[in-house]
Design a protein around this motif. Structure first.
Motif, PDB file in Angstrom:
ATOM      1  N   THR A 190     -10.023   1.709   3.620  1.00 35.88           N
ATOM      2  CA  THR A 190     -10.852   0.981   2.659  1.00 35.88           C
ATOM      3  C   THR A 190     -12.329   1.153   2.980  1.00 35.88           C
ATOM      4  O   THR A 190     -13.191   0.688   2.243  1.00 35.88           O
ATOM      5  N   LYS A 210      -9.218   3.929  -0.355  1.00 34.24           N
ATOM      6  CA  LYS A 210      -8.320   3.184  -1.229  1.00 34.24           C
ATOM      7  C   LYS A 210      -9.094   2.594  -2.403  1.00 34.24           C
ATOM      8  O   LYS A 210     -10.265   2.244  -2.249  1.00 34.24           O
ATOM      9  N   PRO A 211      -8.454   2.427  -3.554  1.00 32.97           N
ATOM     10  CA  PRO A 211      -7.067   2.789  -3.841  1.00 32.97           C
ATOM     11  C   PRO A 211      -6.883   4.295  -4.016  1.00 32.97           C
ATOM     12  O   PRO A 211      -7.700   4.959  -4.674  1.00 32.97           O
ATOM     13  N   GLU A 239       0.834  -1.199   0.000  1.00 30.37           N
ATOM     14  CA  GLU A 239       0.000   0.000   0.000  1.00 30.37           C
ATOM     15  C   GLU A 239       0.874   1.256   0.000  1.00 30.37           C
ATOM     16  O   GLU A 239       0.539   2.261  -0.636  1.00 30.37           O
ATOM     17  N   ASP A 283      -3.264   5.629   7.498  1.00 30.78           N
ATOM     18  CA  ASP A 283      -4.220   4.534   7.311  1.00 30.78           C
ATOM     19  C   ASP A 283      -5.021   4.419   8.609  1.00 30.78           C
ATOM     20  O   ASP A 283      -4.443   4.303   9.697  1.00 30.78           O
TER      21      ASP A 283
END
Length: 243
Positions: free
Chosen positions: A83, A102-103, A12, A54
């Motif tokens: 996500t 994401k992405p 990632e 994240d």
């Protein structure tokens, strides 16, 4: 400018770097796989300008990391990456710049940096210029002059750096404030950097002498006098307030 990326997944991280370089190949982020290493680096100088966190990692929560980062470096712009939109409310409760799902794409990163520029500009106005395939923000207070050159504009900075950008002067002029004065066709100067005024021109602090437009001399000198008087009055006011 220091850029931080915190994600426990190395793949990632690489995808983020790829998207970042698609937008601007000149920028290099510092990547971290956990919050502790990020916070340790955040204590170094200069602080991170922007941090992409994240939100959900197996052992940590990006929102908790952001809370600690705020304590160390309140000026750092925070962008949450995940996500899921599950933590969106918590993210914006921390006044996050942005929330990316994401992405991550080059457009998403571009938007995050645009928001950072807007946020910074509330206190120190900036101008956004195009350089190569990316962009760069410059504080207005650092610009000494702007001058047309063919289809480009040459921007002289107070530290001696000269930037040549493929942007018309008229487009850049729209981003300037009232400290800037057009003294001839294709030439704008920051009045804060005028060292000496003369009947037909002025000398800037870098030693360059510039002639005024013949038809506009009276208006130019009047505009500078107004600027100088306003700033002199402001300095006296500030001194009086400190007594």
């Amino acid at each position: 400018m220091r850029i931080a990326v915190c994600d426990d997944d190395r793949q990632e991280q690489e995808k983020f770097i790829e998207a970042l370089h698609e937008w601007d190949p000149t920028r290099s982020p510092e990547c971290f796989s956990d919050g502790d290493s990020l916070l340790k680096a955040a204590r170094e100088s200069p602080p991170f300008s922007i941090a992409f966190l994240d939100i959900y990692m197996p052992k940590e929560n990006g929102v908790d990391i952001a809370v600690e980062l705020r304590k160390i470096s309140p000026e750092t712009g925070i962008v949450f990456v995940t996500t899921s939109e599950e933590y969106a409310v918590d993210a914006f409760a921390l006044n996050a710049l942005h929330y990316l799902v994401k992405p991550v794409t080059a457009n998403g990163i571009r938007d995050a940096f645009a928001r950072l520029t807007k946020q910074q500009g509330r206190d120190r106005p900036t101008i956004l210029i195009t350089v190569k395939r990316g962009s760069r923000s410059i504080y207005l207070e650092e610009i000494l002059s702007l001058q047309s050159a063919d289809h480009r504009t040459e921007i002289s900075l107070s530290d001696g750096e000269l930037l040549s950008v493929w942007m018309p002067l008229g487009e850049l002029e729209q981003q300037l404030d009232d400290r800037f004065l057009k003294i001839q066709r294709g030439m704008i100067v920051n009045m804060a950097y005028i060292d000496r005024m003369e009947p037909d021109g002025c000398t800037l602090r870098n030693g360059i002498h510039v002639l005024f437009s013949r038809k506009g001399r009276a208006a130019i000198r009047s505009a500078y006098d107004d600027y100088a008087f306003a700033h002199l009055s402001r300095r006296h006011s500030l001194r009086g307030g400190k007594r």
